[in-house]
Motif scaffolding. Structure first.
Motif, PDB file in Angstrom:
ATOM      1  N   HIS A 550      -2.917  21.465  53.418  1.00  0.00           N
ATOM      2  CA  HIS A 550      -3.328  22.692  52.743  1.00  0.00           C
ATOM      3  C   HIS A 550      -4.668  23.137  53.322  1.00  0.00           C
ATOM      4  O   HIS A 550      -5.596  22.333  53.452  1.00  0.00           O
ATOM      5  CB  HIS A 550      -3.460  22.440  51.237  1.00  0.00           C
ATOM      6  N   ALA A 551      -4.763  24.400  53.704  1.00  0.00           N
ATOM      7  CA  ALA A 551      -5.995  24.929  54.301  1.00  0.00           C
ATOM      8  C   ALA A 551      -6.361  26.229  53.600  1.00  0.00           C
ATOM      9  O   ALA A 551      -5.769  27.275  53.864  1.00  0.00           O
ATOM     10  CB  ALA A 551      -5.809  25.153  55.800  1.00  0.00           C
ATOM     11  N   ASN A 552      -7.337  26.165  52.725  1.00  0.00           N
ATOM     12  CA  ASN A 552      -7.785  27.344  51.986  1.00  0.00           C
ATOM     13  C   ASN A 552      -9.110  27.838  52.551  1.00  0.00           C
ATOM     14  O   ASN A 552     -10.119  27.132  52.510  1.00  0.00           O
ATOM     15  CB  ASN A 552      -7.973  26.996  50.506  1.00  0.00           C
ATOM     16  N   GLY A 553      -9.102  29.038  53.109  1.00  0.00           N
ATOM     17  CA  GLY A 553     -10.327  29.630  53.630  1.00  0.00           C
ATOM     18  C   GLY A 553     -10.911  28.900  54.819  1.00  0.00           C
ATOM     19  O   GLY A 553     -12.057  29.150  55.216  1.00  0.00           O
ATOM     20  N   LEU A 554     -10.145  28.014  55.428  1.00  0.00           N
ATOM     21  CA  LEU A 554     -10.675  27.178  56.501  1.00  0.00           C
ATOM     22  C   LEU A 554     -11.006  27.995  57.744  1.00  0.00           C
ATOM     23  O   LEU A 554     -12.034  27.766  58.397  1.00  0.00           O
ATOM     24  CB  LEU A 554      -9.662  26.091  56.856  1.00  0.00           C
ATOM     25  N   ASP A 566      -7.820  24.810  68.775  1.00  0.00           N
ATOM     26  CA  ASP A 566      -8.120  23.383  68.650  1.00  0.00           C
ATOM     27  C   ASP A 566      -7.820  22.878  67.242  1.00  0.00           C
ATOM     28  O   ASP A 566      -7.270  21.782  67.057  1.00  0.00           O
ATOM     29  CB  ASP A 566      -9.588  23.107  68.988  1.00  0.00           C
ATOM     30  N   ILE A 567      -8.195  23.653  66.245  1.00  0.00           N
ATOM     31  CA  ILE A 567      -7.945  23.245  64.855  1.00  0.00           C
ATOM     32  C   ILE A 567      -6.447  23.150  64.588  1.00  0.00           C
ATOM     33  O   ILE A 567      -5.958  22.192  63.984  1.00  0.00           O
ATOM     34  CB  ILE A 567      -8.610  24.225  63.875  1.00  0.00           C
ATOM     35  N   LEU A 568      -5.687  24.133  65.047  1.00  0.00           N
ATOM     36  CA  LEU A 568      -4.241  24.154  64.796  1.00  0.00           C
ATOM     37  C   LEU A 568      -3.518  23.045  65.556  1.00  0.00           C
ATOM     38  O   LEU A 568      -2.569  22.445  65.038  1.00  0.00           O
ATOM     39  CB  LEU A 568      -3.675  25.522  65.158  1.00  0.00           C
ATOM     40  N   LEU A 569      -3.960  22.749  66.773  1.00  0.00           N
ATOM     41  CA  LEU A 569      -3.349  21.641  67.512  1.00  0.00           C
ATOM     42  C   LEU A 569      -3.636  20.305  66.820  1.00  0.00           C
ATOM     43  O   LEU A 569      -2.797  19.401  66.838  1.00  0.00           O
ATOM     44  CB  LEU A 569      -3.871  21.617  68.955  1.00  0.00           C
ATOM     45  N   GLU A 570      -4.809  20.181  66.221  1.00  0.00           N
ATOM     46  CA  GLU A 570      -5.114  18.961  65.473  1.00  0.00           C
ATOM     47  C   GLU A 570      -4.256  18.872  64.213  1.00  0.00           C
ATOM     48  O   GLU A 570      -3.766  17.796  63.855  1.00  0.00           O
ATOM     49  CB  GLU A 570      -6.598  18.916  65.118  1.00  0.00           C
ATOM     50  N   MET A 571      -4.050  20.006  63.558  1.00  0.00           N
ATOM     51  CA  MET A 571      -3.153  20.014  62.403  1.00  0.00           C
ATOM     52  C   MET A 571      -1.750  19.585  62.817  1.00  0.00           C
ATOM     53  O   MET A 571      -1.092  18.802  62.118  1.00  0.00           O
ATOM     54  CB  MET A 571      -3.131  21.405  61.760  1.00  0.00           C
ATOM     55  N   ASP A 572      -1.286  20.077  63.954  1.00  0.00           N
ATOM     56  CA  ASP A 572       0.040  19.703  64.443  1.00  0.00           C
ATOM     57  C   ASP A 572       0.094  18.213  64.765  1.00  0.00           C
ATOM     58  O   ASP A 572       1.100  17.546  64.490  1.00  0.00           O
ATOM     59  CB  ASP A 572       0.383  20.516  65.692  1.00  0.00           C
ATOM     60  N   ARG A 573      -0.991  17.677  65.320  1.00  0.00           N
ATOM     61  CA  ARG A 573      -1.023  16.253  65.682  1.00  0.00           C
ATOM     62  C   ARG A 573      -0.846  15.358  64.458  1.00  0.00           C
ATOM     63  O   ARG A 573      -0.098  14.378  64.487  1.00  0.00           O
ATOM     64  CB  ARG A 573      -2.345  15.914  66.382  1.00  0.00           C
ATOM     65  N   ILE A 574      -1.515  15.683  63.371  1.00  0.00           N
ATOM     66  CA  ILE A 574      -1.499  14.785  62.214  1.00  0.00           C
ATOM     67  C   ILE A 574      -0.374  15.107  61.229  1.00  0.00           C
ATOM     68  O   ILE A 574      -0.178  14.366  60.264  1.00  0.00           O
ATOM     69  CB  ILE A 574      -2.855  14.788  61.488  1.00  0.00           C
ATOM     70  N   LEU A 575       0.389  16.178  61.485  1.00  0.00           N
ATOM     71  CA  LEU A 575       1.491  16.572  60.605  1.00  0.00           C
ATOM     72  C   LEU A 575       2.795  15.931  61.068  1.00  0.00           C
ATOM     73  O   LEU A 575       3.102  15.901  62.259  1.00  0.00           O
ATOM     74  CB  LEU A 575       1.635  18.092  60.617  1.00  0.00           C
ATOM     75  N   ARG A 576       3.554  15.430  60.113  1.00  0.00           N
ATOM     76  CA  ARG A 576       4.851  14.830  60.448  1.00  0.00           C
ATOM     77  C   ARG A 576       5.856  15.901  60.885  1.00  0.00           C
ATOM     78  O   ARG A 576       5.773  17.041  60.432  1.00  0.00           O
ATOM     79  CB  ARG A 576       5.438  14.124  59.227  1.00  0.00           C
ATOM     80  N   PRO A 577       6.813  15.542  61.738  1.00  0.00           N
ATOM     81  CA  PRO A 577       7.934  16.452  61.973  1.00  0.00           C
ATOM     82  C   PRO A 577       8.580  16.827  60.645  1.00  0.00           C
ATOM     83  O   PRO A 577       8.793  15.972  59.775  1.00  0.00           O
ATOM     84  CB  PRO A 577       8.885  15.608  62.840  1.00  0.00           C
ATOM     85  N   GLU A 578       8.861  18.088  60.469  1.00  0.00           N
ATOM     86  CA  GLU A 578       9.415  18.660  59.236  1.00  0.00           C
ATOM     87  C   GLU A 578       8.411  18.626  58.084  1.00  0.00           C
ATOM     88  O   GLU A 578       8.772  18.826  56.929  1.00  0.00           O
ATOM     89  CB  GLU A 578      10.731  17.988  58.841  1.00  0.00           C
ATOM     90  N   GLY A 579       7.143  18.393  58.421  1.00  0.00           N
ATOM     91  CA  GLY A 579       6.098  18.509  57.417  1.00  0.00           C
ATOM     92  C   GLY A 579       5.735  19.966  57.201  1.00  0.00           C
ATOM     93  O   GLY A 579       6.148  20.858  57.950  1.00  0.00           O
ATOM     94  N   THR A 580       4.936  20.218  56.183  1.00  0.00           N
ATOM     95  CA  THR A 580       4.623  21.579  55.746  1.00  0.00           C
ATOM     96  C   THR A 580       3.122  21.838  55.794  1.00  0.00           C
ATOM     97  O   THR A 580       2.321  20.946  55.504  1.00  0.00           O
ATOM     98  CB  THR A 580       5.136  21.802  54.308  1.00  0.00           C
ATOM     99  N   VAL A 581       2.765  23.055  56.145  1.00  0.00           N
ATOM    100  CA  VAL A 581       1.377  23.520  56.083  1.00  0.00           C
ATOM    101  C   VAL A 581       1.347  24.773  55.212  1.00  0.00           C
ATOM    102  O   VAL A 581       2.231  25.625  55.299  1.00  0.00           O
ATOM    103  CB  VAL A 581       0.827  23.857  57.486  1.00  0.00           C
ATOM    104  N   ILE A 582       0.320  24.863  54.369  1.00  0.00           N
ATOM    105  CA  ILE A 582       0.076  26.083  53.596  1.00  0.00           C
ATOM    106  C   ILE A 582      -1.321  26.571  53.959  1.00  0.00           C
ATOM    107  O   ILE A 582      -2.308  25.873  53.716  1.00  0.00           O
ATOM    108  CB  ILE A 582       0.170  25.835  52.081  1.00  0.00           C
ATOM    109  N   ILE A 583      -1.387  27.740  54.571  1.00  0.00           N
ATOM    110  CA  ILE A 583      -2.660  28.319  54.996  1.00  0.00           C
ATOM    111  C   ILE A 583      -2.956  29.529  54.120  1.00  0.00           C
ATOM    112  O   ILE A 583      -2.165  30.468  54.051  1.00  0.00           O
ATOM    113  CB  ILE A 583      -2.623  28.725  56.485  1.00  0.00           C
ATOM    114  N   ARG A 584      -4.089  29.488  53.462  1.00  0.00           N
ATOM    115  CA  ARG A 584      -4.501  30.574  52.553  1.00  0.00           C
ATOM    116  C   ARG A 584      -5.823  31.132  53.073  1.00  0.00           C
ATOM    117  O   ARG A 584      -6.814  30.414  53.159  1.00  0.00           O
ATOM    118  CB  ARG A 584      -4.660  30.018  51.136  1.00  0.00           C
ATOM    119  N   ASP A 585      -5.838  32.423  53.399  1.00  0.00           N
ATOM    120  CA  ASP A 585      -7.051  33.004  53.976  1.00  0.00           C
ATOM    121  C   ASP A 585      -6.925  34.520  53.928  1.00  0.00           C
ATOM    122  O   ASP A 585      -5.896  35.052  53.493  1.00  0.00           O
ATOM    123  CB  ASP A 585      -7.227  32.519  55.423  1.00  0.00           C
ATOM    124  N   ASN A 586      -7.968  35.202  54.411  1.00  0.00           N
ATOM    125  CA  ASN A 586      -7.847  36.651  54.434  1.00  0.00           C
ATOM    126  C   ASN A 586      -6.850  37.067  55.516  1.00  0.00           C
ATOM    127  O   ASN A 586      -6.573  36.310  56.450  1.00  0.00           O
ATOM    128  CB  ASN A 586      -9.218  37.324  54.614  1.00  0.00           C
TER     129      ASN A 586
END
Length: 637
Positions: A550-554, A566-586
């Motif tokens: 979960h990334a709120n305002g990040l 770089d931030i998104l590639l790191e998120m992909d690295r630590i996320l499991r296959p078929e894992g979920t991301v929720i990005i909340r921002d403007n």
């Protein structure tokens, strides 16, 4: 007037009902155009079925059943591609050139040798740093020109982990195919290899009769089980069986161990569904605020507590809450009986225990227990019990004991927060868990955080319950047990984690070091766990260790500090296959992110704020596609 651009952003339930409502279908403008209505209906149904299929795509492994809705949908519709929905900008702040958004970079897989890549704990880089005080095992991140700009592959045969609590005892071999621990720790009952899984019997070097029996021993002295001991720190955790078995006592442990001191131990802990990071007590301070943990623990963790000028015990004292407990099991405790089996000189062990005892007295810890190879101390609740301490130790001069990111450990003692009487707990008394989860944290009630009031904290709690309810309307499996390891990348007061609180999951609450306000201490006071981190660098974990991020305002927070890529590639690295991301921002930042991730094998759905399309904040739901090393990726999209 309802338009296509507006209505496709409604909740799935709302859309389902409206599609069957004649008054809704007879929209203004072309009330008689049946073809338009049919096209609109097909568009909505196919889009939604695809998204539900994606969210329900539980496992490629055969270890679990897929979402029943997804199974039925796939019988009647081609949902192989999720509709990449764009939103209409209603307030003039978005990116309007959709042609530019389609010109995206496609990220290729990294080489297979990077399957378990940990950028800031790379073994080859580590060997170039001094070995003194474990410096080489600390964080050493790659310079900009050495960063990988590719996607870390999963190993061949990777499968979704078993759901908790089965995951505590079994880990698929394909996910961490390393057998060395089964040999090195064969007689210590850590881990066993059985067919295509590892089994964790719950044993440990210091608890041969199992973690439960060991915890029962500790509970005879420490009030484990009544909610007063909620947060724990396990130093040199091994495969984290201690933390794994504390869960059923309603205690959550933050475990850490060095990268490959024993092969893949932290990776095994996270595969089991237990909080853990790669870390070590070395030359820099631990990435936690002062007064964080109710209990700290070392079970034969090989940390030289009696040396290094007492720095390591002083650091434990900093993060230990007044009234908290420190447990030390193994050498040198009871050295007189065990020095032969430990194969160490008794003079050396005697000196080590004497140094530990002397430092504990200087810190004003009260020894509560020693039996066999286990000793327990308790930190005094306030300065009133330690009148002579300040004259015997060097007090730290820093006015902020929570300023720890890359700060060197010092041979000094963190002062107690002042109290008015001898009965008062320094820093504030906490209620038992789970009551403390929603109680006003002492750091807030005391007014010690600038700009934060009791009212703003209470509003934050309500707001995140509302946000979570909105998330569940899109992703119906959030609290189903599908997501065990969860990360909140910009945690604030921890209210997202508090709203999610369940035995089925745990949340790593991350406090960005660049945040305007440090509230990580509040997170711990609520009975949650977390860590400081700068997202311009990689996180101290193995790949594929989180199910939901979960990334709120990040991205607004980091927009002028480092690369979104770089931030998104790191998120992909630590996320499991078929894992979920929720990005909340403007909207502007979400659209930038959406453009980047369109080349990362992430399927996305962008929706409006739950209060409607005029709110500039948007939410991007993501599911990472399943793919593994060596797979033919000609279908990459």
């Amino acid at each position: 007037m309802y338009s296509l651009n507006y209505s496709h952003k409604r909740s799935p339930q709302d859309l389902h009902y409206r599609l069957q409502d004649p008054s809704f279908m007879a929209t203004k403008g072309n009330p008689g155009d049946n073809r338009t209505r049919r096209s609109f209906s097909i568009f909505i149904v196919v889009g939604l079925c695809c998204f539900f299929y994606l969210l329900g795509a539980w496992q490629k492994s055969g270890f679990g059943k897929g979402d029943s809705i997804a199974q039925e949908v796939t019988k009647t519709a081609d949902c192989s591609v999720l509709s990449n929905l764009n939103i209409e900008t209603h307030h003039g702040d978005g990116i309007k050139n959709l042609h530019d958004l389609q010109q995206t970079k496609v990220f290729q897989p990294c080489a297979d040798r990077f399957i378990d890549y940990t950028p800031c704990h790379d073994q080859m880089r580590a060997m170039t740093f001094p070995r003194d005080f474990m410096n080489y095992r600390e964080r050493h991140c790659p310079p900009e020109n050495e960063k990988l700009h590719c996607l870390i592959p999963a190993p061949k045969g990777y499968v979704t982990p078993f759901p908790w609590p089965k995951s505590r005892d079994f880990v698929p071999f394909a996910n961490a195919p390393y057998k060395s621990l089964t040999v090195e720790k064969a007689i210590q009952n850590w881990i066993q290899y059985e067919g295509d899984v590892f089994r964790f019997p719950g044993g440990g070097t210091q608890f041969p009769h199992g973690a439960d029996a060991y915890i029962d021993q500790l509970a005879s002295v420490i009030p484990i089980g009544n909610g007063m001991v909620r947060t724990a720190l396990d130093t040199g955790c091994g495969v984290a069986s201690w933390g794994a078995y504390l869960f059923k006592r309603n205690v959550i442990a933050m475990s850490f161990a060095p990268r490959d001191s024993h092969e893949a131990q932290v990776q095994f802990a996270l595969e089991r569904g237990v909080p853990a990071i790669i870390g070590v007590l070395g030359t820099i301070k631990l990435p936690y605020p002062s007064r964080s943990f109710d209990m700290a623990h070392c079970s034969r963790c090989l940390i030289p507590w009696g040396g290094n000028d007492g720095k390591y015990m002083m650091e434990v004292d900093r993060v230990l809450r007044p009234g908290g407990y420190w447990v030390l099991s193994g050498p040198p405790i009871n050295w007189k009986v065990n020095f032969k089996s430990w194969q160490r000189p008794k003079e050396e062990l005697e000196k080590e225990q004497r140094n530990i005892e002397e430092m504990a007295k200087l810190l004003c810890w009260e020894k509560k227990y020693e039996k066999g190879e286990t000793a327990i101390w308790r930190k005094r609740v306030n300065q009133g019990y330690c009148q002579e301490r300040d004259s015997r130790v060097t007090l730290c001069q820093s006015t902020n004991p929570d300023d720890v990111w890359y700060k060197e450990m010092e041979a000094c003692v963190t002062p107690y927060v002042e109290t008015n009487n001898t009965d008062e707990v320094s820093g504030g008394e906490l209620k038992p868990f789970p009551e403390r989860l929603n109680d006003i944290p002492p750091r807030i009630s005391s007014g010690s955080i600038d700009g934060v009031s009791i009212e703003s904290f209470q509003e934050d709690k309500k707001l995140w319950q509302k946000h979570l309810n909105a998330y569940k309307r899109v992703n119906k499996i959030i609290d189903s047990g599908r997501y065990r390891n969860i990360m909140d990348m910009n945690a604030g007061f921890g209210s997202f984690a508090a709203a999610l609180e369940s035995p089925k999951s745990w949340v790593m609450n991350v406090m960005p070091t660049v945040a305007k306000r440090d509230t990580l201490g509040v997170v711990f006071e609520r009975g949650l766990i977390g860590i400081y981190h700068d997202w311009c660098e990689a996180f101290s974990t193995y790949p594929r260790t989180y199910d939901l991020i979960h990334a709120n305002g990040l991205f607004t927070l980091y927009k002028d500090k480092c690369s979104y890529e770089d931030i998104l590639l790191e998120m992909d690295r630590i996320l499991r296959p078929e894992g979920t991301v929720i990005i909340r921002d403007n909207e502007r930042e979400v659209m930038k992110v959406k453009r980047i991730v369109s080349g990362m094998r992430w399927d996305t759905k962008m929706v409006d704020h739950e209060d409607g399309p005029l709110v500039p904040e948007k939410i991007l739901f993501v599911v990472k596609q399943y793919w593994v090393a060596g797979q033919n990726l000609t279908s990459w999209r």
